[in-house]
Write an enzyme that holds these catalytic residues in place. Structure first.
Site, mmCIF file in Angstrom:
data_model
loop_
_atom_site.group_PDB
_atom_site.id
_atom_site.type_symbol
_atom_site.label_atom_id
_atom_site.label_comp_id
_atom_site.label_asym_id
_atom_site.label_seq_id
_atom_site.Cartn_x
_atom_site.Cartn_y
_atom_site.Cartn_z
ATOM 1 N N HIS A 183 79.403 82.123 99.421
ATOM 2 C CA HIS A 183 79.771 82.907 98.233
ATOM 3 C C HIS A 183 81.295 83.040 98.243
ATOM 4 O O HIS A 183 81.840 83.820 99.015
ATOM 5 C CB HIS A 183 79.135 84.296 98.282
ATOM 6 N N ASN B 117 76.060 83.697 91.914
ATOM 7 C CA ASN B 117 75.970 85.125 91.567
ATOM 8 C C ASN B 117 77.346 85.792 91.525
ATOM 9 O O ASN B 117 77.616 86.768 92.205
ATOM 10 C CB ASN B 117 75.034 85.856 92.532
ATOM 11 N N HIS C 276 66.330 82.514 97.202
ATOM 12 C CA HIS C 276 66.447 83.747 97.995
ATOM 13 C C HIS C 276 65.052 84.356 98.031
ATOM 14 O O HIS C 276 64.593 84.929 97.050
ATOM 15 C CB HIS C 276 67.455 84.708 97.366
ATOM 16 N N HIS D 175 68.239 81.324 104.124
ATOM 17 C CA HIS D 175 68.229 82.344 105.190
ATOM 18 C C HIS D 175 66.848 82.838 105.620
ATOM 19 O O HIS D 175 66.517 84.007 105.460
ATOM 20 C CB HIS D 175 69.130 83.530 104.814
ATOM 21 N N ASP E 117 75.653 81.524 104.669
ATOM 22 C CA ASP E 117 75.531 82.602 103.675
ATOM 23 C C ASP E 117 76.802 83.471 103.705
ATOM 24 O O ASP E 117 76.739 84.698 103.650
ATOM 25 C CB ASP E 117 74.270 83.445 103.911
HETATM 26 ZN ZN LIG Z 1 73.595 84.164 99.789
#
Ligand SMILES: [Zn+2]
Length: 454
Positions: A77, A110, A194, A242, A308
């Protein structure tokens, strides 16, 4: 064909080959083991040959160090647009990747606004071009069915959030998910998920520690969401982000679905720290879960590792636990932490390189991750004697902290991008020449969809 003509044809063919820019020589990870090799890199940045002597080209011998493929981190991210610049930008996050031996990052959608239509995708591309130190693959959020066909022709993959998280307030309801899978199955792109089922969250708890966070978003929530992924139609290139439990890993392996584990779920438990720096989604699990997942990773039963990377500022992480954002920085420390494990003998180097380099690059349809002719020369030079410790304040991300503060790492000494050195003596010396890439297998309508390879 007369012999003379044949010889002329062969020679002119040889002359068409791009000139050799550099020969990297030393022990290299070739065909599954470390062995002496000479890696010739041509002007286009591709590996022209491995193991053959090339006279006349500039040559660099790495001495006692080893040459390894650079890694792919398929889950980061970078927080632009809309994120606070005191925590991360695309230039700082991709420089962190370069320093950590990562040649390609998969950036999640996101952001504010999220990448969910062509306009927001173009805005993101403009932010990457000329500012990224390594290549970037952009995921999009498939939230607007009307925007999907046009997006699918441009983006590198999709990311589906089944639970609320940073920047995603309203995930699809369980009733909407089957129709979403059907829509996404039309496109030959990877779909990262996710996987947490908010229906299994303990919403009446007011968590004040990682242990309570683990109780509030329990293993059960992940288990339930993974079961939903197993019901998706075949042909969808699903990848669970994850995964935190060995049970989930087994389930996905049996179903031949792709997945990743993060260094924090492999190395940290819900009791490693007690404050919001250790707040992450899905939560850090118990020590028993963590060590079982680590053992599965060591056996090679976790196909990929991804960071992540979510570099929230130190200030944001000092908020009261319940209000603090979830996520930890990790792109710069992922490979160095695991190389230190390989150095100490706790982790097989081949297992690590398949999980960090080969499989994620193939999953994202990129020609690197292995030292083989035809691949892009994204390579790192590692000296296993270079043992240092993680110092959060010295990482390239301005967030300035790490959940792995003080942990032993082996950082790459050098990093070559398309055969050009971008990290030298552990310092970033490259240019902002990273590109936006998408899977090569998505180029044609009838492109075959590679399955999760061995
Ligand atoms: Zn993530």
């Amino acid at each position: 064909m007369p012999r003379a003509t044949r010889r002329v044809a062969a020679e002119s063919h040889r002359d068409d080959r791009p000139a050799i820019r550099l020969v990297l020589a030393g022990r290299a990870w070739v065909r599954g083991r470390l062995q002496p090799a000479e890696i010739a890199i041509d002007e286009s940045g591709r590996i022209a040959s491995v193991g053959k002597v090339r006279a006349g080209a500039p040559r660099r011998d790495v001495g006692d160090a080893v040459i390894l493929p650079a890694a792919t981190d398929l889950h980061v991210h970078l927080r632009e647009p809309g994120g606070p610049a005191d925590a991360e930008t695309i230039p700082t996050g991709t420089a962190a990747a370069a320093l950590g031996g990562v040649a390609l990052v998969g950036d999640m959608p996101n952001t504010r606004p999220p990448v969910a239509d062509l306009e927001s995708w173009r805005e993101k591309v403009a932010l990457v071009e000329g500012r990224a130190a390594v290549d970037v693959l952009l995921y999009a959020a498939p939230t607007d069915p009307k925007a999907l066909p046009a997006l699918a022709r441009q983006v590198g993959g999709f990311k589906v959030y089944l639970a609320p998280t940073t920047g995603i307030d309203s995930p699809p309801s369980p009733a909407e998910v089957p129709a979403l899978w059907e829509r996404l199955a039309e496109f030959p792109l990877p779909v990262a998920v996710h996987a947490e089922d908010p229906g299994a969250f303990q919403v009446d708890l007011h968590p004040d520690s990682p242990v309570e966070w683990n109780a509030a978003r329990p293993v059960l929530a992940e288990d339930s969401a993974l079961d939903g992924m197993l019901r998706a139609p075949p042909g969808l290139r699903l990848h669970a982000a994850h995964v935190t439990t060995v049970n989930g890993a087994r389930k996905l392996q049996r179903a031949r679905l792709s997945f990743e584990a993060t260094p924090h779920h492999l190395l940290l438990s819900d009791r490693t720290g007690s404050d919001a720096r250790f707040k992450v989604n899905p939560p850090l699990r118990t020590e028993a879960e963590r060590s079982a997942l680590w053992e599965a990773f060591r056996r090679g039963d976790v196909p990929m590792v991804a960071s992540d990377h979510a570099p929230h500022s130190a200030d944001a992480k000092q908020l009261p636990f319940e209000r603090a954002p979830s996520g930890v920085p990790g792109v710069e420390t992922m490979l160095p932490l695991l190389l230190a494990r390989a150095r100490s003998g706790e982790l097989d180097l081949g297992v690590l390189l398949r999980a960090a380099c080969d499989r994620p690059a193939r999953w994202l349809g990129q020609p690197h991750g292995r030292i083989a002719p035809g691949h892009r020369a994204h390579l790192i030079v590692v000296d296993f004697r270079d043992r240092t410790k993680v110092v959060g304040a010295k990482l390239a991300s301005p967030c300035g902290w790490s959940p792995f503060e003080g942990w032993e790492v082996v950082r790459p000494r050098e990093h070559y991008r398309d055969g050009e050195r971008i990290v030298e003596a552990g310092e970033f010396v490259g240019r902002s020449s990273g590109r936006v890439v998408r899977p090569e297998y998505a180029a044609g309508e009838s492109a075959s969809r590679p399955t999760l390879a061995e």
